[in-house]
Design a protein around this motif. Sequence first.
Motif, short mmCIF file in Angstrom:
data_model
loop_
_atom_site.label_atom_id
_atom_site.label_comp_id
_atom_site.label_asym_id
_atom_site.label_seq_id
_atom_site.Cartn_x
_atom_site.Cartn_y
_atom_site.Cartn_z
N ARG A 178 0.86 -1.18 0.00
CA ARG A 178 0.00 0.00 0.00
C ARG A 178 0.89 1.23 0.00
O ARG A 178 1.13 1.85 1.03
CB ARG A 178 -0.94 -0.03 1.20
CG ARG A 178 -1.90 -1.20 1.14
CD ARG A 178 -2.79 -1.28 2.34
NE ARG A 178 -4.03 -0.57 2.16
CZ ARG A 178 -5.05 -0.66 3.02
NH1 ARG A 178 -4.96 -1.39 4.09
NH2 ARG A 178 -6.16 0.01 2.81
N PRO A 179 1.41 1.60 -1.18
CA PRO A 179 2.35 2.71 -1.24
C PRO A 179 1.67 4.05 -0.98
O PRO A 179 0.45 4.15 -0.94
CB PRO A 179 2.90 2.63 -2.67
CG PRO A 179 1.91 1.87 -3.44
CD PRO A 179 1.13 1.01 -2.49
N MET A 180 2.50 5.08 -0.84
CA MET A 180 1.99 6.41 -0.52
C MET A 180 2.39 7.42 -1.61
O MET A 180 2.26 8.62 -1.41
CB MET A 180 2.60 6.90 0.80
CG MET A 180 2.25 6.10 2.02
SD MET A 180 0.73 6.68 2.78
CE MET A 180 1.11 8.38 3.14
N ASP A 181 2.93 6.91 -2.73
CA ASP A 181 3.49 7.83 -3.73
C ASP A 181 2.49 8.89 -4.20
O ASP A 181 2.84 10.06 -4.37
CB ASP A 181 4.05 7.04 -4.93
CG ASP A 181 3.02 6.09 -5.53
OD1 ASP A 181 2.28 5.45 -4.76
OD2 ASP A 181 2.94 5.98 -6.76
N LEU A 182 1.23 8.50 -4.36
CA LEU A 182 0.24 9.46 -4.88
C LEU A 182 -0.09 10.53 -3.84
O LEU A 182 -0.30 11.70 -4.17
CB LEU A 182 -1.03 8.73 -5.33
CG LEU A 182 -0.79 7.68 -6.42
CD1 LEU A 182 -2.06 6.86 -6.66
CD2 LEU A 182 -0.34 8.34 -7.71
N HIS A 183 -0.11 10.12 -2.56
CA HIS A 183 -0.34 11.10 -1.49
C HIS A 183 0.79 12.15 -1.54
O HIS A 183 0.54 13.36 -1.53
CB HIS A 183 -0.25 10.44 -0.11
CG HIS A 183 -1.25 9.35 0.15
ND1 HIS A 183 -2.16 9.43 1.17
CD2 HIS A 183 -1.45 8.16 -0.44
CE1 HIS A 183 -2.88 8.32 1.20
NE2 HIS A 183 -2.47 7.54 0.23
N LEU A 184 2.02 11.62 -1.59
CA LEU A 184 3.18 12.52 -1.48
C LEU A 184 3.29 13.43 -2.70
O LEU A 184 3.58 14.63 -2.59
CB LEU A 184 4.46 11.70 -1.29
CG LEU A 184 4.42 10.75 -0.08
CD1 LEU A 184 5.76 10.07 0.14
CD2 LEU A 184 3.98 11.47 1.20
N ASN A 242 -3.08 -9.56 -2.62
CA ASN A 242 -3.16 -10.22 -1.31
C ASN A 242 -4.53 -10.23 -0.68
O ASN A 242 -4.62 -10.30 0.53
CB ASN A 242 -2.25 -9.47 -0.32
CG ASN A 242 -1.01 -10.26 -0.03
OD1 ASN A 242 -0.83 -11.30 -0.66
ND2 ASN A 242 -0.19 -9.81 0.87
N ARG A 243 -5.58 -10.06 -1.48
CA ARG A 243 -6.88 -10.04 -0.83
C ARG A 243 -7.59 -11.38 -0.92
O ARG A 243 -8.78 -11.47 -0.75
CB ARG A 243 -7.75 -8.93 -1.40
CG ARG A 243 -7.70 -7.73 -0.48
CD ARG A 243 -8.99 -6.99 -0.40
NE ARG A 243 -9.11 -6.38 0.92
CZ ARG A 243 -9.85 -5.32 1.19
NH1 ARG A 243 -10.53 -4.73 0.24
NH2 ARG A 243 -9.93 -4.84 2.41
N PHE A 244 -6.79 -12.43 -1.19
CA PHE A 244 -7.38 -13.77 -1.20
C PHE A 244 -6.79 -14.62 -0.07
O PHE A 244 -6.82 -15.84 -0.15
CB PHE A 244 -7.12 -14.44 -2.54
CG PHE A 244 -7.87 -13.82 -3.70
CD1 PHE A 244 -9.24 -13.60 -3.63
CD2 PHE A 244 -7.21 -13.45 -4.87
CE1 PHE A 244 -9.93 -13.04 -4.69
CE2 PHE A 244 -7.90 -12.88 -5.94
CZ PHE A 244 -9.27 -12.67 -5.85
C1 UD1 Z 1 -9.32 3.06 1.37
C2 UD1 Z 1 -10.16 2.38 2.42
C3 UD1 Z 1 -10.15 0.88 2.22
C4 UD1 Z 1 -10.59 0.53 0.80
C5 UD1 Z 1 -9.77 1.30 -0.23
C6 UD1 Z 1 -10.26 1.11 -1.65
C7 UD1 Z 1 -9.91 3.88 4.30
C8 UD1 Z 1 -9.38 4.11 5.67
N1 UD1 Z 1 -9.61 2.71 3.72
O1 UD1 Z 1 -7.99 2.61 1.54
O2 UD1 Z 1 -11.05 0.29 3.16
O3 UD1 Z 1 -10.41 -0.85 0.56
O4 UD1 Z 1 -9.83 2.71 0.07
O5 UD1 Z 1 -11.59 1.44 -1.77
O6 UD1 Z 1 -10.60 4.71 3.77
N2 UD1 Z 1 -2.05 3.27 -4.24
C9 UD1 Z 1 -0.86 3.60 -4.82
N3 UD1 Z 1 -0.23 4.73 -4.39
C10 UD1 Z 1 -0.73 5.53 -3.42
C11 UD1 Z 1 -1.97 5.18 -2.83
C12 UD1 Z 1 -2.61 4.04 -3.27
O7 UD1 Z 1 -0.37 2.90 -5.70
O8 UD1 Z 1 -0.12 6.56 -3.08
C13 UD1 Z 1 -2.77 2.03 -4.68
C14 UD1 Z 1 -2.86 1.01 -3.54
O9 UD1 Z 1 -1.70 0.24 -3.44
C15 UD1 Z 1 -4.06 0.20 -3.97
C16 UD1 Z 1 -4.94 1.23 -4.66
O10 UD1 Z 1 -4.10 2.33 -4.98
O11 UD1 Z 1 -3.68 -0.78 -4.88
C17 UD1 Z 1 -6.12 1.70 -3.85
O12 UD1 Z 1 -5.68 2.30 -2.67
P1 UD1 Z 1 -6.45 3.51 -1.99
O13 UD1 Z 1 -7.66 3.87 -2.77
O14 UD1 Z 1 -5.46 4.57 -1.69
O15 UD1 Z 1 -6.93 2.83 -0.63
P2 UD1 Z 1 -6.79 3.38 0.83
O16 UD1 Z 1 -7.07 4.85 0.86
O17 UD1 Z 1 -5.55 2.87 1.45
#
Ligand code: UD1
Length: 416
Positions: free
Chosen positions: A123-129, A331-333
Amino acid sequence: MRDSLIIEGGHRVCGEVRVSGAKNASLVIIAASILARGRTQLENVPKIKDVEVLLDILKYQGCLVEWEDDGTLAIEVPDNILTESPYELSKKLRASNLLLGSLLGRRRQAKISLPGGCDIGSRPMDLHLKGLQVLGSKVVLEHGYIEASVIKLQGGRIYLDFPSVGATENIMMLASTTPGTTIIDNAAKEPEIVDLANFLSAMGAKIRGAGTDLIKIEGTEELKAVRYAVIPDRIEAGTYMAAAAATGGDVMIENVIPTHLLPIKAKLEEIGADVTQINGGIRVRGNDKIYPVDIKTLPYPGFPTDMQSQMLAILTIAQGTSVIVENVFENRFQMVDELKRMGAKVKVEGHTAVVEGVPHLHGARVKATDLRAGAALILAALIARGQTEIDNAHYIFRGYEDIENKLRGLGVKVIS
Ligand code: UD1
């Protein structure tokens, strides 16, 4: 502390259940409350473990947190709120990353331990950053922490490669107090995003387009504390709907927003359940036969990844073969191996699970591997003949308020 649930299966689930406030909307709205001076009051926040942990972080940072007599959550933020979210607490909760946007918005700096949460893939954070940087923040990743500070905040235009829920939320919170106009392209469209936008707007933010893939935010200098009611939890609702469908039961689900449930309703109807809207609630009547269906998880309004495990559990007893493709998380299985202990026939290859229906499941001792996997095991336990003991039940308590009593109210025998 007890960490298991024992469920007696093989009975129809019948009765009424009231859905709690949405976990994911509550978490982000609690994080966003930091942006305001004064006392924020939030109605409909569920008393679940994830909320408790986030409130512990806020208390550590100096906030006053109080549950009022009527169940309203009150939060008061000191002017000098600490800008650090410590490792010990952050590791328990993925959503602790949502404090990045709000702390930056309020204090112009933030130090967040890289968050934990359910192990459902990278669960990366690249898009947030990327978003925070476009708005003028400087971000450093060091020693397991994200340290963000502000060079010069200024609105900007951000294209998200994937409509990430968390990234959209963090950017919305920071943009609300950032001078100028911010535009998010390919924004997430989940109902929780709209709820956050409504909350921020009530505080005085200027946001347009939430619920579409283009969100426009005009920054304002100061946001005020307000009273706000969080939307109902569509995944909790979906889980009880699935319980009725899986057991040939009859459940009236109260406190829902029916449009949020359309993708779930559609799939439950395809498996043979009867789903009707009655006076703002939803009634689900299951059929004795469960038909196989194919499911692909997608960002909203597609089928929610947070309901995928529960559907897979039901399809283990369908009259034929179903194919499930998980497009949001890896990993959701993980719960498939546990379902196999109960007699399920499932083959996983990469992002795809092929579920071959069997006549029945049997009770077994199993363990939850994440929150929704835990919910899936509860559904499997309801279907199965005999008793199922689900270990690691703490995962379930992270996201389902009062689940044992709600199940008991539906006639389920739960021993905890
Ligand atoms: C939120 C929900 C979670 C839900 C998910 C998708 C909360 C607290 N959690 O999680 O219950 O299952 O939305 O509906 O609200 N990704 C990137 N880079 C990023 C951020 C995300 O590649 O910077 C990818 C993740 O790895 C994943 C996908 O984007 O594959 C979806 O993630 P995201 O929508 O960000 O989920 P969360 O906000 O973590």
